[in-house]
Design a protein around this motif. Structure first.
Motif, PDB file in Angstrom:
ATOM      1  N   UNK A   1       0.821  -1.209   0.000  1.00 12.33           N
ATOM      2  CA  UNK A   1       0.000   0.000   0.000  1.00 12.33           C
ATOM      3  C   UNK A   1       0.856   1.260   0.000  1.00 12.33           C
ATOM      4  N   UNK A   2       1.905   1.265   0.796  1.00  9.57           N
ATOM      5  CA  UNK A   2       2.752   2.451   0.891  1.00  9.57           C
ATOM      6  C   UNK A   2       3.559   2.683  -0.379  1.00  9.57           C
ATOM      7  N   UNK A   3       3.627   1.694  -1.247  1.00 10.63           N
ATOM      8  CA  UNK A   3       4.375   1.815  -2.505  1.00 10.63           C
ATOM      9  C   UNK A   3       3.458   2.036  -3.701  1.00 10.63           C
ATOM     10  N   UNK A   4       2.182   2.241  -3.479  1.00  6.53           N
ATOM     11  CA  UNK A   4       1.203   2.312  -4.571  1.00  6.53           C
ATOM     12  C   UNK A   4       1.598   3.303  -5.655  1.00  6.53           C
ATOM     13  N   UNK A   5       2.125   4.462  -5.282  1.00 12.51           N
ATOM     14  CA  UNK A   5       2.467   5.481  -6.266  1.00 12.51           C
ATOM     15  C   UNK A   5       3.898   5.421  -6.746  1.00 12.51           C
ATOM     16  N   UNK A   6       4.666   4.398  -6.294  1.00 12.53           N
ATOM     17  CA  UNK A   6       6.071   4.286  -6.693  1.00 12.53           C
ATOM     18  C   UNK A   6       6.215   3.530  -8.005  1.00 12.53           C
ATOM     19  N   UNK A   7       7.260   3.839  -8.731  1.00 15.33           N
ATOM     20  CA  UNK A   7       7.558   3.086  -9.948  1.00 15.33           C
ATOM     21  C   UNK A   7       8.022   1.678  -9.576  1.00 15.33           C
TER      22      UNK A   7
ATOM     23  N   UNK B   1      10.353  -0.277 -11.156  1.00 17.03           N
ATOM     24  CA  UNK B   1      11.740  -0.618 -11.441  1.00 17.03           C
ATOM     25  C   UNK B   1      12.635  -0.714 -10.199  1.00 17.03           C
ATOM     26  N   UNK B   2      12.558   0.228  -9.234  1.00 15.42           N
ATOM     27  CA  UNK B   2      13.465   0.147  -8.084  1.00 15.42           C
ATOM     28  C   UNK B   2      13.020  -0.811  -6.974  1.00 15.42           C
ATOM     29  N   UNK B   3      11.886  -1.472  -7.122  1.00 16.65           N
ATOM     30  CA  UNK B   3      11.419  -2.373  -6.081  1.00 16.65           C
ATOM     31  C   UNK B   3      12.350  -3.572  -5.926  1.00 16.65           C
ATOM     32  N   UNK B   4      12.369  -4.141  -4.733  1.00 18.40           N
ATOM     33  CA  UNK B   4      13.156  -5.356  -4.507  1.00 18.40           C
ATOM     34  C   UNK B   4      12.518  -6.528  -5.230  1.00 18.40           C
ATOM     35  N   UNK B   5      13.273  -7.617  -5.361  1.00 18.89           N
ATOM     36  CA  UNK B   5      12.744  -8.807  -6.030  1.00 18.89           C
ATOM     37  C   UNK B   5      11.521  -9.358  -5.326  1.00 18.89           C
TER      38      UNK B   5
ATOM     39  N   UNK C   1      -9.650 -14.996  -9.304  1.00 17.67           N
ATOM     40  CA  UNK C   1      -9.606 -16.337  -9.907  1.00 17.67           C
ATOM     41  C   UNK C   1      -9.949 -17.442  -8.919  1.00 17.67           C
ATOM     42  N   UNK C   2     -10.468 -18.536  -9.459  1.00 23.20           N
ATOM     43  CA  UNK C   2     -10.725 -19.725  -8.646  1.00 23.20           C
ATOM     44  C   UNK C   2      -9.472 -20.571  -8.496  1.00 23.20           C
ATOM     45  N   UNK C   3      -8.595 -20.509  -9.499  1.00 25.87           N
ATOM     46  CA  UNK C   3      -7.347 -21.265  -9.487  1.00 25.87           C
ATOM     47  C   UNK C   3      -6.201 -20.292  -9.745  1.00 25.87           C
ATOM     48  N   UNK C   4      -5.154 -20.385  -8.924  1.00 27.24           N
ATOM     49  CA  UNK C   4      -3.960 -19.573  -9.132  1.00 27.24           C
ATOM     50  C   UNK C   4      -2.814 -20.497  -9.515  1.00 27.24           C
ATOM     51  N   UNK C   5      -2.243 -20.279 -10.703  1.00 25.22           N
ATOM     52  CA  UNK C   5      -1.121 -21.064 -11.194  1.00 25.22           C
ATOM     53  C   UNK C   5       0.170 -20.298 -10.913  1.00 25.22           C
ATOM     54  N   UNK C   6       1.106 -20.948 -10.237  1.00 26.52           N
ATOM     55  CA  UNK C   6       2.371 -20.302  -9.871  1.00 26.52           C
ATOM     56  C   UNK C   6       3.530 -21.149 -10.361  1.00 26.52           C
ATOM     57  N   UNK C   7       4.296 -20.601 -11.302  1.00 28.22           N
ATOM     58  CA  UNK C   7       5.418 -21.328 -11.886  1.00 28.22           C
ATOM     59  C   UNK C   7       6.706 -20.862 -11.218  1.00 28.22           C
ATOM     60  N   UNK C   8       7.292 -21.735 -10.386  1.00 31.39           N
ATOM     61  CA  UNK C   8       8.516 -21.416  -9.644  1.00 31.39           C
ATOM     62  C   UNK C   8       8.377 -20.057  -8.946  1.00 31.39           C
ATOM     63  N   UNK C   9       7.450 -19.926  -8.001  1.00 34.84           N
ATOM     64  CA  UNK C   9       7.106 -18.605  -7.472  1.00 34.84           C
ATOM     65  C   UNK C   9       8.209 -17.880  -6.718  1.00 34.84           C
ATOM     66  N   UNK C  10       9.192 -18.594  -6.147  1.00 33.13           N
ATOM     67  CA  UNK C  10      10.185 -17.890  -5.334  1.00 33.13           C
ATOM     68  C   UNK C  10      11.605 -18.013  -5.873  1.00 33.13           C
ATOM     69  N   UNK C  11      11.760 -18.412  -7.114  1.00 31.24           N
ATOM     70  CA  UNK C  11      13.104 -18.522  -7.690  1.00 31.24           C
ATOM     71  C   UNK C  11      13.804 -17.169  -7.652  1.00 31.24           C
ATOM     72  N   UNK C  12      15.034 -17.160  -7.159  1.00 30.05           N
ATOM     73  CA  UNK C  12      15.825 -15.941  -7.129  1.00 30.05           C
ATOM     74  C   UNK C  12      15.614 -15.054  -5.926  1.00 30.05           C
TER      75      UNK C  12
END
Length: 305
Positions: free
Chosen positions: A124-130, A132-136, A152-163
């Motif tokens: 929420x506090x980052x709503x107006x921020x660009x 690009x500079x956000x952390x991974x 959605x009823x189903x959420x598909x997550x492909x390797x959600x935390x890689x990196x």
């Protein structure tokens, strides 16, 4: 049954990426595909996501056929791709607003959902921020928030935390736990054993396009491994000749290039017996069995091969 696959196959020319698998995903569960890169996980997810047609077999999602009902299915899915596809020139909030318009949702509804999703993602506090500079970790949470704009009823997550670093991974797991509790069905791929154990109610272990085991993380460990593992490292380049020195100390021994794995229900007792034989490793570690051990038992190789 939200997802049901029978003899599902995906070929790319002469290469078979998914080789006749059967899968069932129930409403409200977190279901995982565990395996190394190239196991067929992402190809399976792309078929479930209705962006890659099956080469053979039968696939039903939400009771519909993706070959003929792709748009209707996609409208009820959320997709978190392996790599973030955020528009870095837009603000955090704008990324959700623009994405919501793709579903033809009213502006007022999208704006209200964007507010709720930013709060859910702790952005929420980052709503107006660009972007690009956000952390991974922040970018990953934004990608998940954006994928939920169509409820959605189903959420598909492909390797959600890689990196991601460990702290960001745990923050993301917390968000996914909350989603599951709210009734969203999660389907994810991962090659992280701890992630599969933390998130999945059930999972399949894939190797070279096939399913080699299926069950809950705990049931798979109980079926295919022992309670504990004793890891031994010696000051040698090849650990294979040392397997004879530990023969009989465990139910089975796995020889890896850099260590020996002794599978036993009592690692401390195995360590004591090792010292009684006069065998002194460079280092020893007793740990509980994990899904990595299950995969090694089933395939003869590790998840990171």
């Amino acid at each position: 049954m939200l997802i049901e696959a029978r003899n599902l196959t995906k070929r790319f020319g002469d290469f078979t990426a998914v080789d006749g698998i059967d899968v069932q995903v129930h409403r409200g569960e977190a279901f995982g595909f565990l395996g190394p890169n190239g196991a067929g996980k992402s190809s399976t997810m792309r078929m479930i996501g209705c962006v890659s047609p099956p080469s053979g077999g039968d696939l039903r999602i939400l009771g519909m056929d993706p070959r003929t009902d792709g748009p209707a299915i996609r409208a009820r899915l959320g997709v978190v791709p392996q790599r973030d596809t955020l528009d870095e020139e837009l603000t955090v909030e704008e990324n959700i607003l623009v994405y919501g318009r793709y579903f033809g949702l009213p502006r007022a509804l999208v704006r209200e959902r964007a507010r709720e999703l930013l709060e859910f993602a702790q952005l929420t506090e980052r709503a107006g921020a660009k972007v690009e500079p956000l952390s991974g970790g922040m970018k990953r949470r934004l990608t998940i928030a954006r994928s939920l704009v169509n409820a959605p009823e189903i959420l598909l997550l492909d390797e959600p935390t890689t990196g991601l670093d460990p702290q960001a991974r745990h923050a993301l797991w917390d968000r996914l736990f909350r989603l599951k509790r709210s009734g969203v069905t999660l389907v994810l791929t991962t090659h992280y054993m701890d992630e599969a154990e933390q998130l999945c109610d059930r999972l399949v272990v894939m190797d070279r396009g096939r399913i080699v085991a299926e069950g809950s993380p705990r049931s798979l460990i109980e079926q295919y491994s022992t309670r504990e593992v004793l890891e031994l490292r010696f000051a040698v380049d090849d650990h294979a000749p040392l397997a004879a020195a530990v023969d009989g100390l465990a139910e089975r021994v796995e020889v890896l290039p850099d260590r020996l794995l002794l599978y036993t229900d009592d690692g401390d007792a195995a360590t004591a017996a090792l010292h009684q034989r006069g065998v002194e490793p460079l280092s020893s570690l007793v740990r509980r069995s994990t899904l990595e051990d299950v995969f090694l038992r089933l395939t003869g190789r590790t998840l990171v091969d």
